[in-house]
Design a protein around this motif. Sequence first.
Motif: not given
Length: 325
Positions: A265-266, A268-273
């Motif tokens: 999940q991290s 996937m979140q980091w990709r958004k950033e």
Amino acid sequence: MKATAKANANIALVKYWGKKNKELNIPQNDSISVTLDKLNTTTTVEFHSRYKEDIFILNDKVQDKETTKKISHHLNIIRQKAKIKEKAKVQSINNFPSSSGLASSASAFAALSIAASKAAGINLDSRELSIIARKGSGSACRSIHGGFVEWKTEENNDNSSFSKQILSTESWQQFRVIVVIVSEKEKTISSRSGMEQTVATSPMYSGWLKTIKNDLAQMRQAIKEKNFSLVGKIAEANCLKMHSTMLTTSPPIIYWLPQTIKIIQSIMQWRKENLESYFTIDAGPQVKILCLENNVTELKKRLNKLQVAQKIIVCKPGKEALIIK
Ligand code: PMV
């Protein structure tokens, strides 16, 4: 009649999960991997008449009958080819945890195949070595080569299932695999029995097989073009598809731990950033993060903050298996 070989582990970018032929380890589908430079097995094999039976020592510990039987079975293939009868002492060192979903069997059987054939006095080319390594553990046939490797099965027979390099070790030096070890415990379901149960019971299995051809074609192309985003996307999706067949096996096979999900999940979140990386996971809880060199420092910093990693190993594409002594 003694030789030492060193082989690197590999991580599949398009996975294999399931066999067409259990005795010969012929897979249901082809697969593509990258060999990793930091995870390796070094194995010394000595054939000698003073040994009354095969002895297998792993990480300085003499192994029990059951484990040694697998090694003997593999040595028999080589003894038969070399027309020798001597028993052997096999000493192996893994520089990473064994049987925890880190492909230790891949580097182990690749190193064993090379060291044993050299010690037995036979000269085999990489195709023949990959055929022998495959019989010890499917993924081991890919560890014979360095860089990016494809394991193809042209026909359902022994000699048509082997690996080939598709991009050399040196060609893509910016490619990185961050291996995140979240647990060093041995897994409870081996890949051998796990995949057998999946093929027999998962209603998702036929769907998984239908998508493989396309994943392979795209992955081959993406590697040749060194298109990192595409390699990462296909690898991640392919990994999730394989795990969906595991989850839907009866009884279910869940290799993930809470730490595994936290990392997924991290990422996937980091990709958004705009921190680009992708995950892939085999038959165990460890996460392998695919990224490029320029993002390693930031990813490591963020991974450390998550406090789920017991060990982090940053790998580059590794070299082929070699005789070192
Ligand atoms: O090499 P084996 O037979 O233990 O199976 C390995 C299976 C996976 O690691 C899950 C996938 C792969 O292609 O390496």
